[in-house]
Design an enzyme around this catalytic site. Structure first.
Site, PDB file in Angstrom:
ATOM      1  CD  GLU A 158      -1.912   2.802  -3.404  1.00 49.88           C
ATOM      2  OE1 GLU A 158      -3.252   3.133  -3.330  1.00 49.88           O
ATOM      3  OE2 GLU A 158      -1.629   2.478  -2.008  1.00 49.88           O
ATOM      4  CG  ASP A 212      -1.674   1.486   2.261  1.00 49.05           C
ATOM      5  OD1 ASP A 212      -2.635   0.869   0.886  1.00 49.05           O
ATOM      6  OD2 ASP A 212      -1.269   2.296   2.252  1.00 49.05           O
TER       7      ASP A 212
HETATM    8  C1  GLC Z   1      -3.932   3.347  -0.354  1.00 51.18           C
HETATM    9  C2  GLC Z   1      -5.325   3.002   0.000  1.00 51.18           C
HETATM   10  C3  GLC Z   1      -6.563   4.063   0.421  1.00 51.18           C
HETATM   11  C4  GLC Z   1      -5.812   4.363   2.254  1.00 51.18           C
HETATM   12  C5  GLC Z   1      -4.365   5.011   1.380  1.00 51.18           C
HETATM   13  C6  GLC Z   1      -4.011   5.131   3.105  1.00 51.18           C
HETATM   14  O1  GLC Z   1      -3.883   4.196  -1.111  1.00 51.18           O
HETATM   15  O2  GLC Z   1      -5.354   2.066  -1.158  1.00 51.18           O
HETATM   16  O3  GLC Z   1      -7.620   3.313   0.456  1.00 51.18           O
HETATM   17  O4  GLC Z   1      -7.119   5.233   2.354  1.00 51.18           O
HETATM   18  O5  GLC Z   1      -3.587   4.143   0.359  1.00 51.18           O
HETATM   19  O6  GLC Z   1      -3.816   3.789   4.227  1.00 51.18           O
END
Ligand code: GLC
Ligand code: MG
Length: 566
Positions: free
Chosen positions: A285, A222
């Protein structure tokens, strides 16, 4: 006697328990994202849970899914619905227990499904024991987070610099207890960890081992690009896009994202994953420019997510735009790496809300028929639309911190409403008529059970695509892309001996007649495998001439050669 033996052989694996023979690492498969709060509620509290996921794993096998990725299931005060973690090595009671998790791993592996967990290294919850101790300055936790005394200007204390949180507002929060500001690149309940501290790195390595020991098959990392910040704490240059210092776009994030140390930590995690016998996946991500994104391939990721179908594909995209989207990932990706296509996720408006149906079907078709890993966010296989959520019902922290006038364009709630299984109470998601987010009002018509019976439904289309995707022949097929008209884009997946498939989409608002003979190896006639609109023009399972193919406005068509073995 023979029947008895056959019976014994058949039940033997059930009796002795099936051991997981992990498939070889693959580069072309179907990955499904489950947002656990919204998939299936087993205990009637109106929130989805692990037992619910176990109950509905068959939906994944029926949909030819190979791997599932779970958004966070760890202990969390749920300020950011699980991305704010207060204990990395326990399951939140809303979702179940560690025993439920073990059962889920087994149930998934019994079905040949790989299980990927969301790994959230950038921050913890402010309720995490580490942060609570850090707040009180208790060693060694005092140095677990990014603390700064700030600067004093004309006698007033100010944050150390102009850094803005990625979810808007200042990235710094003052705490009297520490007489210092802490950094939070996301909401203030999510303090950033200090990765310059080797203790923090060690803690997070232990977290990885904890879950690897429990049999997972990989991680989705993440918010990777935010892990390290420049230690000089300099102001970031202004973007010039807005004068509002609290706006997400106020600065150019040259000191808070994409730091070299962030890339360097990835091989240390890859090494840990590779200590385990079964193949381990790492998905990243990252929303970043092409070179910063592609760089993750070189540091041990199977792939950084390809969000181009989300960020670049629009209702007004021309065929040339689409061709650019499709070609550029393959061209920019390092050789022999794993491409991937993400059609939607829990942070973005629903695919159908973004593009409308049937343009959305084209995006689903790209995700599943282009070479690589196709990623489906739960609900998008049934074409779930967005539900209006009132200000009173809004729970997403992004929506809640916006105003009543603006929350609708910011809140992520509409994309997170519960999965619509059938037309019973709460769409078969829960026995409770009150669910954590309201059920979409259209659930009586749009639900998996009803869609399975309808030949023109989103799910029937998805099923067709997923059947094609699982074919070993298609995995070997090459890719040719073509612009056929201003808004008509097509691609071919060709094999030498097993036939070919041609995927065509008209993104325009007018019908178009195209000639497919621009594809070099195409035969004169093809079979209509699927057509999204007006089946009188393109009747399913009928043979058509390729020189004059009539494509209705906003349509999607899949054609196969007569010898196609998929
Ligand atoms: C990422 C997740 C999102 C979250 C953020 C903070 O972007 O996909 O849902 O709010 O990280 O962890
Ligand atoms: Mg529940």
């Amino acid at each position: 006697m023979r029947a008895v033996i056959a019976f014994c052989v058949a039940i033997l694996p059930l009796v002795i328990g099936i051991t997981w023979n992990p498939p070889e690492k693959a580069t072309d498969f179907s990955l499904y994202q489950i947002y656990p709060r919204s998939y299936k509620d087993s205990d009637g509290d109106g929130v989805g849970d692990l037992r619910g996921i176990i109950q509905r794993l068959d939906h994944l096998t029926e949909s030819n899914v190979n791997a599932l990725w779970l958004s966070p299931i760890y202990r969390s005060p749920m300020a950011d619905f699980g991305y704010d973690i207060s204990n990395f090595t326990d399951i939140d009671p809303t979702f179940g227990t560690l025993k439920d998790f073990e059962d889920l791993v087994k149930a998934a592996h019994d079905r040949n499904l790989s299980l990927i967990l969301d790994f959230v290294p950038n921050h913890t919850s402010d309720k995490h024991e580490w942060f609570q101790k850090s707040l009180q300055g208790i060693p060694p936790y005092d140095n677990y987070y990014v603390w700064h005394p700030g600067r004093v200007e004309n006698g007033t204390r100010k944050p150390p610099n102009n850094w803005v949180s990625a979810l808007s507002g200042p990235a710094w929060e003052w705490r009297d207890e520490r007489q210092a500001y802490y950094l939070h690149q996301f909401i203030k309940e999510e303090p950033d960890l200090n990765y310059y501290n080797p203790d923090v790195r060690r803690e997070m390595e232990d977290v990885l081992r904890f879950w690897l020991d429990r049999g997972i098959d990989g991680i989705r990392i993440d918010s990777m690009k935010y892990i390290y910040e420049d230690e000089r704490f300099l102001d970031e240059p202004l973007s010039g896009l807005t004068d509002d210092p609290n706006n997400i776009d106020y600065t150019l994030r040259i000191y808070t994202t994409d730091q070299q140390q962030t890339y360097d930590i990835l091989p240390t995690w890859r090494k840990i994953l590779d200590e385990y016998e079964q193949p381990q996946y790492i998905f990243i991500e990252v929303y970043a420019n092409t070179s910063s994104t592609m760089k993750y391939y070189h540091y041990g990721a199977d792939f950084p997510f390809n969000f181009d179908l989300i960020t670049n594909l629009t209702r007004t995209s021309t065929a040339a735009d689409i061709q650019h989207i499709v070609d550029s990932w393959y061209e920019n990706m390092p050789e022999d790496s794993t491409p991937n296509w993400v059609a939607g996720n829990h942070d973005q408006p629903r695919l159908v809300a973004r593009l409308g149906d049937p343009r959305a079907r084209a995006a689903t078709m790209f995700a599943l028929l282009l070479p690589g890993v196709g990623v489906t966010f739960n609900g998008e296989e049934i074409g779930m639309t967005e539900q209006y959520i009132s200000w009173e019902d809004t729970v997403d922290p992004l929506g809640c911190t916006a105003s009543k006038a603006t929350y609708q364009s910011i809140s992520r709630d509409p994309a997170r409403t519960p999965f619509q299984w059938d037309d019973s109470v709460s769409a078969g998601f829960s026995t409770n008529s009150h669910t954590w987010l309201p059920i979409n009002k259209n659930y009586k018509t749009y639900n998996l059970a009803t869609e399975k019976k309808d030949k023109n439904s989103y799910y029937t289309f998805y099923e067709k695509l997923s059947n094609l995707k699982k074919s070993p022949y298609l995995k070997e097929a090459n890719l040719v892309t073509k612009v056929l008209d201003k808004y008509v884009f097509a691609f071919a997946r060709e094999t030498e001996d097993h036939g070919s498939v041609y995927a065509v989409t008209n993104f325009g608002d007018k019908a178009s007649i195209v000639d497919l003979s621009v594809f070099d190896n195409i035969p004169r006639i093809l079979n209509v495998h699927y057509a999204s609109a007006d089946s009188k023009v393109l009747p399913w399972n009928k043979i058509i001439q390729i020189r004059r193919v009539i494509l209705p406005a906003r349509s999607v068509v899949i054609l196969t050669t007569l010898d196609a073995k998929f």
